[in-house]
Write an enzyme that holds these catalytic residues in place. Structure first.
Site, mmCIF file in Angstrom:
data_model
loop_
_atom_site.group_PDB
_atom_site.id
_atom_site.type_symbol
_atom_site.label_atom_id
_atom_site.label_comp_id
_atom_site.label_asym_id
_atom_site.label_seq_id
_atom_site.Cartn_x
_atom_site.Cartn_y
_atom_site.Cartn_z
ATOM 1 N N ASN A 166 2.675 -13.665 -55.214
ATOM 2 C CA ASN A 166 2.887 -14.232 -53.867
ATOM 3 C C ASN A 166 3.811 -15.445 -53.917
ATOM 4 O O ASN A 166 3.910 -16.198 -52.951
ATOM 5 C CB ASN A 166 1.547 -14.652 -53.254
ATOM 6 N N SER A 199 -1.051 -9.287 -44.604
ATOM 7 C CA SER A 199 -1.004 -9.360 -46.071
ATOM 8 C C SER A 199 -0.852 -8.024 -46.749
ATOM 9 O O SER A 199 -0.255 -7.932 -47.811
ATOM 10 C CB SER A 199 -2.243 -10.067 -46.597
ATOM 11 N N HIS A 247 1.234 -15.501 -45.237
ATOM 12 C CA HIS A 247 2.363 -14.764 -45.826
ATOM 13 C C HIS A 247 3.658 -14.976 -45.063
ATOM 14 O O HIS A 247 4.660 -14.315 -45.327
ATOM 15 C CB HIS A 247 2.024 -13.276 -45.896
HETATM 16 C C1 LIG Z 1 -3.868 -13.735 -44.784
HETATM 17 C C2 LIG Z 1 -4.579 -14.607 -45.752
HETATM 18 N N1 LIG Z 1 -5.309 -15.629 -45.282
HETATM 19 C C3 LIG Z 1 -5.965 -16.452 -46.103
HETATM 20 C C4 LIG Z 1 -5.918 -16.284 -47.464
HETATM 21 C C5 LIG Z 1 -6.683 -17.204 -48.331
HETATM 22 O O1 LIG Z 1 -5.860 -18.248 -48.750
HETATM 23 P P1 LIG Z 1 -6.199 -19.021 -50.120
HETATM 24 O O2 LIG Z 1 -5.728 -18.145 -51.217
HETATM 25 O O3 LIG Z 1 -5.487 -20.308 -50.026
HETATM 26 O O4 LIG Z 1 -7.683 -19.160 -50.118
HETATM 27 C C6 LIG Z 1 -5.171 -15.216 -47.998
HETATM 28 C C7 LIG Z 1 -5.049 -14.922 -49.433
HETATM 29 O O5 LIG Z 1 -5.242 -15.458 -50.365
HETATM 30 C C8 LIG Z 1 -4.479 -14.362 -47.126
HETATM 31 O O6 LIG Z 1 -3.771 -13.345 -47.584
#
Ligand SMILES: Cc1ncc(COP(=O)(O)O)c(C=O)c1O
Length: 382
Positions: free
Chosen positions: A47, A181, A209
């Site tokens: 990512n 995502s 994203h």
């Molecule tokens: C759309 C989306 N929201 C939230 C998150 C969570 O974010 P973090 O990795 O900072 O916990 C993710 C993935 O990790 C995600 O793909």
């Protein structure tokens, strides 16, 4: 035996080709190469969309931040953990996205839980979530006291119907991801903003994203419309760690006073906050990183055989739908043998019969990498 379900569920997971396991990444300098068990692969599952992880200036800022403020905040924000590094980062983000207020969280997952639980105070709150919303949005919404409805993916008509089917409740929140995502498609941001306005609802977008990748300065969904509340993780295109949420003054004040996730958690590392300021300034200036993602994505789509079912998008994420879990896994294994790391995404992350290869094209890739990837995928699928 106690907790019998543990062994049973894992066994079932294996039988269904859904078993997951940790593999230690022994890469020493992050980039497009990744090393597992001593073997190097070309990474198409990262990512790090803009290729900013391990950027020399961001690393330098991290060191500077550690020297100035320490690595650890040593307390929650409301006690003594809120440093100048946090305040300065919040101000940068407000300027970047043209927002009144910003609040930092330890992760995007936590920020989503925090927001939905804070706004879902009682049944007077109604949440309308896109069906493909991230697990953390769904968990946040259903663990709150609000009434939750799910509208069909990117389907404004269905959303409008759901909004109209209820007597008028005062507190309505429409929620979606900015870029989804698992398929890389973009939300219909302008239409969502209009529907929200005409229904006196608030619009919440998870730009995990989207941030950095979309918009002339990487502002994400706010480039297209004025979004009431935006959340973005800093662990993807921004290349650091943690998350931020932007909103108006009133909601900011409310979260600081009532969000359990914010109040009862150590503030993010001030050194990381300092490094994130540097990353954001690079994101704003270095347009070539976004241009490169677009050019390489167009090349990829052009080179794939017509038998490959590609979801065409404007983002870094390009899903190739395979369907069956077993087949997706075997293609992913075949690609590994060719030196390509491309994780197979399977249920429950995606719907049953929609297992896929989720290709991420980053600014650190080049045309040769993309040609090789397309050639190998064509051989595996066509
Ligand atoms: C759309 C989306 N929201 C939230 C998150 C969570 O974010 P973090 O990795 O900072 O916990 C993710 C993935 O990790 C995600 O793909």
């Amino acid at each position: 035996m106690s907790f019998d379900f543990i062994r049973h569920d894992v066994k079932e997971q294996k039988a269904n080709y859904r078993y997951r396991q940790l593999v230690c990444n022994s890469t020493t300098s992050q980039g497009k190469e990744i090393v597992f068990n001593g073997k190097s692969y070309l990474n198409f599952s990262s990512n790090d969309y803009l290729g900013l992880n391990n950027h020399v200036e961001i690393n330098k800022a991290l060191q500077e931040g550690a020297d100035k403020f320490g690595v650890c905040a040593s307390s929650s924000s409301l006690v003594t953990g809120y440093h100048y590094a946090h305040q300065a980062l919040e101000e940068d983000i407000c300027q970047w996205l043209n927002k009144a207020k910003c609040l930092l969280f330890s992760s995007g997952f936590t920020a989503n839980l925090a927001l939905f639980q804070a706004l879902g105070k009682n049944e007077e709150s109604h949440f309308y979530l896109d069906k493909l919303s991230h697990a953390s949005m769904i968990d946040g919404a259903y663990h709150s006291k609000a009434k939750v409805k799910r509208f069909n993916h990117n389907n404004i008509e269905h959303l409008t119907k759901l909004l109209n089917s209820k007597t008028n409740f005062p507190n309505k929140l429409i929620a979606s991801e900015g870029i989804f995502s698992m398929d890389g498609c973009q939300a219909k941001v302008l239409e969502l903003a209009q529907v929200a306005k005409s229904n006196q609802a608030w619009l919440y977008l998870d730009d995990a994203h989207c941030i950095g990748v979309i918009g002339n300065e990487g502002q994400g969904s706010n480039y297209f419309a004025d979004i009431d509340i935006t959340m973005a993780t800093m662990g993807k295109a921004i290349g650091t760690s943690g998350a931020f949420l932007t909103c108006d003054e009133d909601l900011h004040e409310y979260l600081v006073n009532f969000s359990r996730h914010y109040i009862y958690s150590t503030a993010i590392s001030p050194a990381i906050a300092w490094a994130t300021r540097k990353s954001i300034s690079i994101i704003q200036k270095e347009h070539w990183r976004r241009d490169k993602i677009s050019e390489l994505s167009a090349l990829f789509s052009e080179l794939l055989s017509s038998e490959v079912e590609l979801v065409v998008t404007q983002s870094s994420i390009h899903a190739i739908i395979i369907g069956d879990e077993k087949k997706a896994l075997s293609i992913s294994e075949y690609l590994k043998k060719q030196g390509i790391w491309l994780t197979a995404i399977r249920p429950p992350t995606v719907a049953i019969n929609s297992s896929r290869l989720r290709v991420t094209i980053c600014a650190s890739h080049n045309a040769k990498d993309i040609k090789y990837l397309a050639e190998c995928i064509n051989k595996a699928i066509a």
